[in-house]
Write a protein that holds these residues in place. Structure first.
Motif, PDB file in Angstrom:
ATOM      1  N   LEU A  13      27.693  30.698  30.696  1.00 39.19           N
ATOM      2  CA  LEU A  13      28.913  30.736  31.494  1.00 39.19           C
ATOM      3  C   LEU A  13      29.104  32.149  32.036  1.00 39.19           C
ATOM      4  CD1 LEU A  13      31.050  28.730  28.940  1.00 39.19           C
ATOM      5  CD2 LEU A  13      30.324  27.881  31.184  1.00 39.19           C
ATOM      6  N   ALA A  39      31.360  22.295  30.697  1.00 37.01           N
ATOM      7  CA  ALA A  39      31.504  22.993  31.976  1.00 37.01           C
ATOM      8  C   ALA A  39      32.818  22.615  32.653  1.00 37.01           C
ATOM      9  CB  ALA A  39      30.326  22.649  32.886  1.00 37.01           C
ATOM     10  N   GLY A  41      27.896  27.637  35.964  1.00 36.89           N
ATOM     11  CA  GLY A  41      27.295  27.459  34.651  1.00 36.89           C
ATOM     12  C   GLY A  41      25.821  27.161  34.822  1.00 36.89           C
ATOM     13  N   LEU A  96      26.958  23.389  38.219  1.00 32.39           N
ATOM     14  CA  LEU A  96      25.983  23.500  37.151  1.00 32.39           C
ATOM     15  C   LEU A  96      24.617  23.673  37.786  1.00 32.39           C
ATOM     16  CD1 LEU A  96      26.732  20.777  34.430  1.00 32.39           C
ATOM     17  CD2 LEU A  96      26.611  23.254  34.084  1.00 32.39           C
ATOM     18  N   ARG A 124      34.291  25.049  35.560  1.00 28.52           N
ATOM     19  CA  ARG A 124      33.135  25.378  36.388  1.00 28.52           C
ATOM     20  C   ARG A 124      32.932  24.270  37.429  1.00 28.52           C
ATOM     21  NH1 ARG A 124      31.707  30.648  34.392  1.00 28.52           N
ATOM     22  NH2 ARG A 124      33.332  30.746  32.790  1.00 28.52           N
TER      23      ARG A 124
END
Length: 327
Positions: free
Chosen positions: A73, A110, A83, A118, A115
């Protein structure tokens, strides 16, 4: 059904189990390729990357670890949306839902961390690429993974001896010297225009603290960081970084290489990389290979690497996905 649990306090037993899964995964996916050593896995699990923290999980069944996942992170301004994760399933436990269970756990974390993106890397030659695409990931950047046989690299001495009027080579081990820190941070910022395809990597702000933090993280993991740069007056015009991993140090990993835009077109990228090879041969003769990757549309750096003798190893892909799409 495999149980997925968060790994918080990393013990030697945890490192050994994680290593066993990763080593078996690498051996199955890339026969003949070296897997990370126990020391390298220990460093990865105990020391997050600079400007980030990480979360880790293991999947277990009948007392055995069947899969592992690690989510990095990013905390710095311009990257808090991001992430980055790795995921490995032991070959003996694949196609039983272990990977899916771990991926959903990563995505849930996440989302909890707010976030929006990804990212993960997978080889086009393994089942990992199909697994990611099935779960909604999009290939946003294609990379060529290259390998150099260090003793066989040709023309290194000639390249290093080529004169570049107004420029001189310097080098250092580990953390950048204090008198070069500001200039090095400025040169690091030159990487902002590197080809990244459609990847949502965000922006990285390089300052003195960040360049020192990055080097200190490498040191804490037990790895060795080498930097070669070229100076123009008080400005670092270009640089290259190499890391020799702890443990089996026969294969080094290329980190960043960049030339500041005002100094491009003068052969400085080739110059610093050749000087790095000369340094390696003189003081780290156990290093026999260097691994690097290039975006396929980064034609200039590909040409530099080919000139030094790097050869294609395999193709990899950078995937990304909005974690809200994974359930």
């Amino acid at each position: 059904m495999d149980r997925v649990q968060r790994l918080r306090d990393v013990s030697d037993t945890d490192v050994a189990a994680w290593h066993e899964v990763v080593a078996a995964s690498v051996a199955d996916d890339f026969p003949g390729e070296p897997a990370p050593t126990l020391d390298q896995v220990h460093g990865q699990l105990t020391t997050p990357g600079a400007g980030s923290r990480h979360l880790m999980w293991v999947a277990t069944a009948d007392g055995a670890v069947t899969g592992v996942a690690r989510l990095r992170l990013f905390e710095g301004a311009g990257r808090r949306h991001l992430g980055e994760f790795t995921l490995h399933v032991h070959p003996e436990h694949r196609r039983r839902g272990v990977g899916t269970h771990l991926l959903r756990t990563v995505a849930r974390a996440a989302r909890d961390e707010k976030r929006r993106s990804l990212v993960v890397e997978a080889s086009s030659e393994t089942s990992g690429a199909a697994f990611l695409e099935t779960n909604g990931f999009i290939c946003a950047l294609s990379l060529s993974l290259l390998l150099l046989n260090v003793p066989e690299a040709q023309g290194v001495d000639q390249i290093v001896r080529t004169e570049h009027p107004g420029y001189r080579l310097i080098r250092w081990l580990g953390v950048v010297p204090d008198d070069l820190a500001e200039a090095f941070a400025a040169a690091k910022s030159a990487m902002g225009d590197m080809p990244t395809g459609k990847m949502d990597f965000g922006t990285t702000t390089w300052d003195i603290d960040r360049v020192r933090d990055m080097a200190e993280v490498v040191e804490k993991r037990g790895d060795t960081l080498l930097t070669v740069a070229t100076l123009h007056d008080d400005t670092i015009a270009g640089f290259t970084e190499l890391v020799i991993p702890v443990g089996d140090g026969t294969r080094a990993i290329q980190y960043d290489t960049a030339v500041v835009s005002a100094h491009r077109g003068k052969g400085l990228g080739l110059w610093v990389k050749a000087a790095m090879l000369e340094w390696l041969r003189a003081e780290w003769p156990a290093v026999l290979e260097i691994e690097t990757d290039n975006a396929e549309d980064n034609t200039h750096m590909l040409a530099v690497n080919e000139r030094l003798g790097f050869r294609p190893l395999r193709q990899t892909r950078q995937y990304q996905c909005d974690p809200t799409m994974i359930h």
